[in-house]
Design a protein around this motif. Structure first.
Motif, mmCIF file in Angstrom:
data_model
loop_
_atom_site.group_PDB
_atom_site.id
_atom_site.type_symbol
_atom_site.label_atom_id
_atom_site.label_comp_id
_atom_site.label_asym_id
_atom_site.label_seq_id
_atom_site.Cartn_x
_atom_site.Cartn_y
_atom_site.Cartn_z
ATOM 1 N N PHE A 236 12.201 81.292 36.735
ATOM 2 C CA PHE A 236 12.174 80.117 36.935
ATOM 3 C C PHE A 236 12.187 79.788 38.491
ATOM 4 O O PHE A 236 11.529 78.916 39.049
ATOM 5 N N ILE B 86 16.817 74.812 31.209
ATOM 6 C CA ILE B 86 15.719 75.726 31.002
ATOM 7 C C ILE B 86 15.341 76.709 30.166
ATOM 8 O O ILE B 86 16.825 76.880 29.791
ATOM 9 N N ARG C 132 3.032 76.713 30.961
ATOM 10 C CA ARG C 132 3.672 75.424 30.439
ATOM 11 C C ARG C 132 3.410 74.134 31.087
ATOM 12 O O ARG C 132 3.093 73.029 30.758
ATOM 13 N N TYR C 133 3.265 74.388 32.344
ATOM 14 C CA TYR C 133 2.937 73.115 33.306
ATOM 15 C C TYR C 133 1.410 73.032 33.182
ATOM 16 O O TYR C 133 1.215 71.738 32.824
ATOM 17 N N LYS D 189 10.307 76.558 40.358
ATOM 18 C CA LYS D 189 11.226 75.589 39.938
ATOM 19 C C LYS D 189 11.013 74.220 40.748
ATOM 20 O O LYS D 189 11.148 73.259 40.024
ATOM 21 N N ALA E 242 9.982 68.009 34.550
ATOM 22 C CA ALA E 242 11.212 67.346 33.732
ATOM 23 C C ALA E 242 11.319 65.893 34.378
ATOM 24 O O ALA E 242 11.897 65.138 33.428
ATOM 25 N N ILE F 88 10.100 72.689 28.047
ATOM 26 C CA ILE F 88 11.292 72.964 29.191
ATOM 27 C C ILE F 88 12.323 73.795 28.853
ATOM 28 O O ILE F 88 12.807 74.844 29.375
ATOM 29 N N THR F 89 13.005 73.148 27.829
ATOM 30 C CA THR F 89 14.216 73.558 27.248
ATOM 31 C C THR F 89 14.357 74.519 26.088
ATOM 32 O O THR F 89 15.221 75.393 26.073
ATOM 33 N N TRP G 125 6.247 79.842 32.959
ATOM 34 C CA TRP G 125 6.179 78.246 33.344
ATOM 35 C C TRP G 125 4.937 77.734 34.019
ATOM 36 O O TRP G 125 4.560 76.590 33.664
ATOM 37 N N MET H 76 8.883 72.964 37.730
ATOM 38 C CA MET H 76 9.458 72.432 36.700
ATOM 39 C C MET H 76 10.295 71.216 36.970
ATOM 40 O O MET H 76 10.480 70.520 35.985
ATOM 41 N N VAL I 211 17.899 71.382 36.755
ATOM 42 C CA VAL I 211 16.577 71.872 36.088
ATOM 43 C C VAL I 211 17.045 73.188 35.485
ATOM 44 O O VAL I 211 16.799 73.702 34.309
#
Length: 814
Positions: free
Chosen positions: A773, A765, A615-616, A777, A784, A713-714, A612, A780, A761
């Protein structure tokens, strides 16, 4: 006495000799008498002793430079000499003359700025930059130096800690975020000794801070001060002699700070520790719509803490200048003085502040309406309830400072032709634009006066030119003959070592064909062309993009292609893939990029190698580079194909956006319009504007970015949501967006009252790494929420990429 005079003379001579042998360039600590700084030498910079500040030429546009002082790391300009008259990028200089006058010249022909100083010791003057950011011109004496001039006495839009704002100085804002010439807003002491903000616009001027209806003591100010001094210190305290003062939110800690009058008319204090990003630690005005003139005449301003400020035209009016809201709106009708042809359109909650032609208290609505009807120049009237419970009437001949607010206890009635009123609604023709809209960059177009040249000198010059042209032609013919006769396969013989004017290499087609083993190892493809992996003659691994002949090579000559490549080559950002070279030979057009070993974001999402945090960071880096392309480049550049396949990852999983210049290559002629001759992008990531043939703006990239973030995210691709379909382009991405929105709506309703705000969220995810997560969280949830704002169907509701960066960055700072 004679000994003392002799010693003084010796000191003078030694000081003169030492100054004469000092070099004035390459980051010198000072500029000495008789020397200059050149705009063509980036190393010609004056540094403060602690290295925090630099002074030199700073680019503000294409061929447009100003002489400024800025923070050395992550440059932030704090003072400018010639903000309203940038100089040319050739032969311009700042020279300290032997007379003691500091002069800035434009292209060696015109003096655009000077300190107008003279020295009694002409050879003993020196320009220094202090540790506080003050540029000081000294006259050097053996015992003590004397200040001839200093930049602290002539601020532009910024105050540094310890720099005083006095009765003789003022801050003047920039014109806009991209135009750094003098703007409309001023911070200074007025005639009553009160520190105040003034809007000095195109047609009118007015004070808006402190609020106009408060007398000085109600605003906490005092007029009993003749000194008129205001100053910010290094720990976050501001004090003014009119009894106004404040402390910043981070008060008590010594750090870098600036007090700046921004282009939106608000005063803010920015703080940062060392090289961290700036953040706002104090601001004077919380509701930006209070600032006068922001949206121009015949418009209204509305402010939402989440969405920010938006401008819109009044019904029946249209935007006057699409690049600058300060020009306001213009009517689309012509009013008649005939009462029977006039009607009033009701605008509840809209206030038009100031510039009342008639004011009456304790009056009925019909009487107020008649007051406006009897005046052919009346454009509107305002009917409101005062604090005494009495109705009051204001008629308006000019419609300025419009704002919508639920706190306003009144209604504005807009005068329109009877036929027009029935065809407009309050929200029908609204045209919104943010402060970071398509504001043109500064581009100079100068014509210099020709100097008188004698006939003999003209003949000599033309003769020299003719000889030069002959030599160039001879050398060129000889060089081309050698190239055509040798035709060797060795890269060095094929021109590999030729360095183009753009700073990267020009390759031959045979070199790149050999590097890619005949274009056999394909690593990607898109609308612009096919990408192959190759090994260059210097053993660097490269990604070589062969552009399709049908939309690039066959339709463009070499000169035009090179001009367009130069635009791409000038782009420089840590999150843009680096261009190493190009090929323009016959019908072939190729671009050579660095090769990134981690591959694309799409490949990494499939292999679940991204946690995560990565990704952020990928989302934040991508947002930063899109903001750079949209708002910081001198050219108007849209990407038009943001997707995981065009986001590559380096060894540290930092994102680098590819194919960032092809929209410019494919449609250079449309760069100043909102029209594209063909749809661009990839199914599943395209904004609705492409489908419905709406004007194309930077918001198409914002939409695509939002889809990419939702996919990160998904773990769900927008092109695969619900299987394959022929329902149309918008259906593909809408499935993903609708699914996420439904999850948020359903989960929020079920969890109403629950202390956890991140449950929704958790429902969307990527299940492949869902176990991690809980740690990230909050990040994320922010990501989102920002993504859903980016994929709004209405482009005007979407944030700009700089606002996206700010929202993501604020979470990082928190």
């Amino acid at each position: 006495m004679r000994i003392h005079m002799a010693v003084s003379s010796i000191l003078h001579v030694l000081l003169l000799l030492s100054l004469s042998f000092q070099c004035c360039s390459s980051s010198s600590p000072s500029l000495n008498s008789g020397f200059s700084l050149s705009v063509e030498k980036p190393e010609d910079v004056i540094l403060s002793p602690n290295g925090v500040f630099s002074a030199g030429f700073y680019a503000v546009g294409e061929n447009a430079y100003v002489f400024s002082v800025w923070f050395t790391r992550k440059p932030t300009v704090v003072w400018t000499a010639n903000r309203d008259q940038p100089v040319n990028g050739k032969r311009s200089s700042l020279r300290l003359h032997k007379t003691g006058n500091l002069v800035l010249s434009d292209a060696g022909q015109f003096n655009v700025w000077s300190t107008d100083t003279t020295s009694s010791l002409p050879w003993l003057t020196q320009l220094n930059l202090t540790d506080k950011g003050n540029l000081v011109l000294y006259e050097l004496h053996p015992q003590q130096s004397e200040i001839l001039w200093q930049s602290f006495d002539f601020p532009t839009d910024t105050l540094l800690p310890g720099q005083q704002l006095t009765r003789y100085t003022k801050l003047v804002s920039d014109r806009s975020l991209t135009n750094h010439s003098s703007g409309f807003y001023q911070l200074s002491f007025n005639d009553d000794n009160i520190l105040s903000l003034l809007y000095d616009g195109l047609d009118v001027s007015s004070k808006y801070w402190p609020v106009q209806w408060l007398v000085s003591w109600d605003a906490g100010r005092t007029t009993y001060n003749s000194s008129r001094i205001a100053v910010l210190d290094s720990i976050g305290t501001f004090n003014s002699t009119d009894n106004y003062g404040f402390t910043t939110s981070d008060y008590g800690v010594v750090m870098q700070r600036i007090l700046k009058l921004d282009s939106d008319g608000n005063i803010r204090v920015y703080s940062r520790r060392k090289n961290d990003p700036w953040y706002v630690s104090w601001q004077a005005i919380s509701n930006p719509c209070i600032v006068h003139g922001l949206c121009g005449a015949n418009s209204t301003c509305v402010y939402d803490p989440i969405e920010g400020r938006k401008c819109s035209c009044l019904p029946g009016y249209r935007v006057k200048n699409h690049s600058d809201w300060s020009y306001g709106c213009e009517p689309t009708f012509k009013l008649s003085c005939d009462k029977n042809e006039t009607a009033f359109f009701k605008l509840p909650g809209v206030e038009l502040y100031g510039y009342d032609f008639i004011y009456k208290k304790n009056i009925s609505y019909s009487d107020c309406e008649n007051e406006c009807l009897q005046d052919c120049e009346c454009r509107a009237f305002q009917y409101s309830l005062n604090n005494d419970g009495l109705f009051q009437c204001y008629t308006k001949r000019v419609l300025l400072n419009g704002r919508r607010s639920p706190d306003f206890r009144g209604t504005t009635y807009l005068r329109l032709p009877e036929a027009k009123r029935n065809n407009v609604s309050f929200f029908a023709d609204e045209e919104f634009a943010q402060d970071d809209g398509h504001v043109c960059s500064v581009k100079l177009d100068r014509s210099y006066a020709e100097r008188h040249v004698s006939s003999f000198l003209k003949f000599f010059l033309w003769f020299s030119v003719a000889i030069g042209v002959f030599e160039v032609l001879f050398i060129s013919i000889t060089w081309f003959s050698l190239i055509r006769t040798k035709q060797k396969s060795d890269g060095n013989q094929q021109g590999y070592n030729f360095l183009s004017p753009f700073g990267f290499r020009r390759y031959t087609y045979s070199e790149l064909k050999q590097a890619t083993k005949g274009f056999t190892e394909e690593i990607g493809r898109g609308a612009g062309g096919i990408v192959y992996k190759g090994v260059l003659p210097d053993q660097r691994i490269a990604a070589i993009k062969k552009l399709h002949n049908d939309n690039i090579g066959a339709k463009r000559d070499e000169a035009e292609f090179l001009a367009e490549v130069s635009i791409i080559g000038k782009l420089n950002h840590m999150n843009l893939i680096e261009m190493w070279g190009y090929c323009a030979e016959g019908k072939y057009r190729l671009l050579v990029y660095e090769y990134l070993e981690k591959g694309s974001l799409a490949e990494n999402l499939k292999s679940n190698t991204l946690d995560w945090t990565r990704r952020y960071n990928i989302a934040l880096g991508t947002a930063r580079v899109l903001a750079y392309l949209h708002e910081e480049c001198l050219e108007w550049i849209l990407h038009c194909d943001i997707k995981p396949q065009n986001i590559l990852l380096d060894s540290n999983y930092q994102p680098k956006v590819a194919d960032f210049g092809l929209s410019k290559l494919l449609n250079r002629s449309d760069q100043n319009t909102q029209n594209f001759s063909m749809v661009r992008g990839t199914r599943g990531y395209m904004a609705p504007e492409w489908v419905f043939n709406l004007p194309i703006t930077s918001k198409v990239d914002v939409y695509s970015f939002g889809i990419v973030v939702l996919e990160m995210i998904t773990g769900r691709s927008p092109t695969m949501m619900g299987g394959q379909s022929d329902e149309g382009e918008e259906a593909h991405n809408e499935r993903l967006v609708t699914w996420v929105r439904e999850k948020r709506k359903t989960t929020t309703s079920e969890e109403e009252g629950s202390p956890s705000s991140s449950c929704w969220v958790e429902q969307i995810i990527d299940a492949a790494i869902g176990s991690e997560f809980e740690v990230e969280k909050k990040k994320m949830e922010t990501l989102a929420s920002v993504a859903l704002k980016c994929v709004e169907e209405d482009k005007d509701v979407r944030p700009s990429m700089s606002q996206v960066v700010e929202m993501l960055q604020s979470h990082e700072d928190a």
